[in-house]
Write a protein that holds these residues in place. Structure first.
Motif, PDB file in Angstrom:
ATOM      1  N   PRO A 117      59.017  38.473  73.147  1.00 55.83           N
ATOM      2  CA  PRO A 117      60.488  38.339  73.222  1.00 55.83           C
ATOM      3  C   PRO A 117      60.975  38.333  74.673  1.00 55.83           C
ATOM      4  N   GLU A 118      61.996  37.517  74.925  1.00 58.22           N
ATOM      5  CA  GLU A 118      62.625  37.445  76.245  1.00 58.22           C
ATOM      6  C   GLU A 118      63.484  38.686  76.446  1.00 58.22           C
ATOM      7  N   LEU A 119      63.730  39.015  77.720  1.00 54.98           N
ATOM      8  CA  LEU A 119      64.629  40.126  78.015  1.00 54.98           C
ATOM      9  C   LEU A 119      66.021  39.817  77.473  1.00 54.98           C
ATOM     10  N   PRO A 120      66.704  40.807  76.923  1.00 54.06           N
ATOM     11  CA  PRO A 120      68.034  40.548  76.343  1.00 54.06           C
ATOM     12  C   PRO A 120      69.108  40.324  77.404  1.00 54.06           C
ATOM     13  N   ASN A 121      69.869  39.261  77.240  1.00 53.06           N
ATOM     14  CA  ASN A 121      71.074  38.999  78.024  1.00 53.06           C
ATOM     15  C   ASN A 121      71.956  38.071  77.224  1.00 53.06           C
ATOM     16  N   GLU A 122      73.043  37.619  77.785  1.00 55.24           N
ATOM     17  CA  GLU A 122      73.997  36.790  77.044  1.00 55.24           C
ATOM     18  C   GLU A 122      73.370  35.496  76.552  1.00 55.24           C
ATOM     19  N   ARG A 123      72.406  34.927  77.303  1.00 55.02           N
ATOM     20  CA  ARG A 123      71.823  33.641  76.931  1.00 55.02           C
ATOM     21  C   ARG A 123      70.659  33.785  75.945  1.00 55.02           C
ATOM     22  N   HIS A 140      66.255  30.745  85.448  1.00 54.97           N
ATOM     23  CA  HIS A 140      66.351  32.191  85.282  1.00 54.97           C
ATOM     24  C   HIS A 140      65.486  32.702  84.131  1.00 54.97           C
ATOM     25  N   SER A 141      64.835  31.803  83.413  1.00 54.54           N
ATOM     26  CA  SER A 141      64.019  32.206  82.278  1.00 54.54           C
ATOM     27  C   SER A 141      62.671  32.736  82.754  1.00 54.54           C
ATOM     28  N   ASN A 142      62.101  33.607  81.951  1.00 58.65           N
ATOM     29  CA  ASN A 142      60.744  34.090  82.211  1.00 58.65           C
ATOM     30  C   ASN A 142      59.691  33.190  81.575  1.00 58.65           C
ATOM     31  N   LYS A 157      67.755  41.476  68.888  1.00 62.02           N
ATOM     32  CA  LYS A 157      66.854  40.335  68.740  1.00 62.02           C
ATOM     33  C   LYS A 157      67.063  39.384  69.917  1.00 62.02           C
ATOM     34  N   THR A 158      65.959  38.811  70.382  1.00 66.72           N
ATOM     35  CA  THR A 158      66.037  37.807  71.447  1.00 66.72           C
ATOM     36  C   THR A 158      65.117  36.644  71.107  1.00 66.72           C
TER      37      THR A 158
END
Length: 398
Positions: A117-123, A140-142, A157-158
């Protein structure tokens, strides 16, 4: 038009020559002497003595190498017990006219390429797979979205990504800094300079020091100003900064080495002067992306052939070393040029007094008559005198 042509012709055929007029006026005389004294003080005091106008100059060229030493031990999660030496915290080990010392770090261990899972943020927050466009990514994505919406934790959830997993979480910076002990690290700065015009070279490690002295000395502006070994905390303190605060998010420091040498004196008098400055913005609260940091990774391969890595987000202090200065040595040519210029400046006193006498005094018209004498053409003057003499003789005969 004819009058204009006559004026132009008169201007072309006229010649003026200086005429010395001695004017006995106390006020003008005092002004004249004061201006002359001021010009002499400027030429002798400022140009020749202070600015060393009797010398020719050359700018320095040189090189700088550094070597940092010191060890530190940490015992904090996720680092656990760890010993740090120069091979760990000086990154890279050699740079030109600069060096970087790590003071803080965010460590992400055992990363492998996979799905997580990606780190949680608005996107990246999602409710279903529809919110996660497969193949999408930005700067900015991992990683790259897989198109699935998965649990990041029990509450959030992300979108799932294909990336180095687990992804780095840099939202919380360790405070105090993990390597706050870097304050006691030292750096040896070796500096060689030359003034090619004068065939003069020197280094900041003085010729009369021994190897044992270098092992024990430490730069101190009052007690030992010529030791080339500097404590990092002392340099930051001289720049008016708090090392422990600076170590949290890093920054950029300047080490200015100034060589200003008078080569008319013995070579032992030519010594460097060190100045320390903070170069980046120290107001972290008012700055976007404050401090100084970068990332690097150490890669490993497990026994099963899987490639893993440890990711370091490194904060620290970058020390930029700037070398500058000049040297001067006596030369007759600039000496004569500056003396000649000073003598020429003395004429300013005469010009100033002429302006006062001829335009501002009540007797200005009288002084103009005494200063300027108009003489007609020489031949015309002879003819006039001859005619006058003939007339006189004729009158006498009659």
């Amino acid at each position: 038009m004819a009058g204009c042509c006559t004026s132009v012709c008169d201007f072309i055929v006229e010649y003026d020559t200086p005429r010395i007029v001695l004017i006995k006026n106390r006020k003008v005389g005092v002004v004249n002497r004061v201006v002359q004294l001021a010009i002499l003080a400027y030429v002798i005091g400022w140009v020749l003595v202070w600015e060393k106008g009797y010398q020719e100059f050359d700018s320095t060229i040189g090189s700088v190498t550094t070597k940092v030493k010191g060890i530190a031990i940490t015992n904090s999660t996720p680092l656990e017990e760890h010993i740090w030496d120069a091979a760990d915290y000086v990154i890279p080990s050699q740079e030109e006219n600069s060096f970087f010392v790590m003071t803080n770090v965010i460590l992400t261990k055992n990363q492998v390429q996979g799905r997580c899972p990606e780190l949680p943020n608005e996107r990246t927050r999602c409710k279903s797979d529809i919110d996660c466009a497969s193949g999408y990514y930005n700067i900015h994505s991992n990683g790259v979205l897989t198109g699935k919406c998965v649990k990041y934790n029990e509450e959030v959830k992300t979108c799932e990504i294909f990336a180095w997993c687990p992804v780095e979480n840099d939202t919380v910076i360790p405070k105090p800094a993990i390597l706050g002990a870097a304050e006691n690290f030292t750096v040896l700065i070796k500096n060689n300079i030359a003034f090619p015009k004068f065939n003069f070279s020197k280094r900041n490690i003085l010729t009369n020091v021994s190897a044992s002295y270098l092992k024990s000395c430490q730069f101190n502006r009052k007690n030992d100003p010529f030791c080339p070994i500097f404590r990092l905390g002392d340099m930051v303190q001289e720049a008016g900064q708090d090392f422990q605060k600076l170590a949290v998010q890093g920054g950029v420091m300047g080490i200015l080495i100034e060589w200003n040498c008078n080569l008319d004196q013995p070579p032992s008098k030519c010594v460097p002067k060190y100045v320390f400055r903070r170069l980046d913005n120290k107001n972290f609260g008012e700055t976007i992306s404050p401090g100084f940091n970068f990332r690097f990774a150490k890669y490993f391969r497990n026994t099963n052939g899987t490639e893993t890595r440890t990711l370091f987000k490194t904060y620290g202090i970058r020390f930029e070393i700037e070398l500058f200065g000049h040297a001067g040595k006596f030369n007759i040519i600039p000496t004569m040029i500056n003396i000649g210029s000073g003598l020429a400046l003395l004429g300013m006193a005469t010009i100033l007094c002429d302006i006062i006498v001829l335009y501002f005094l009540k007797k200005s018209n009288y002084y103009k008559e005494k200063k300027y004498k108009y003489v007609e053409d020489y031949e015309l003057g002879i003819e006039s005198e001859t005619s006058y003499g003939a007339t006189q003789n004729s009158g006498t005969t009659n």
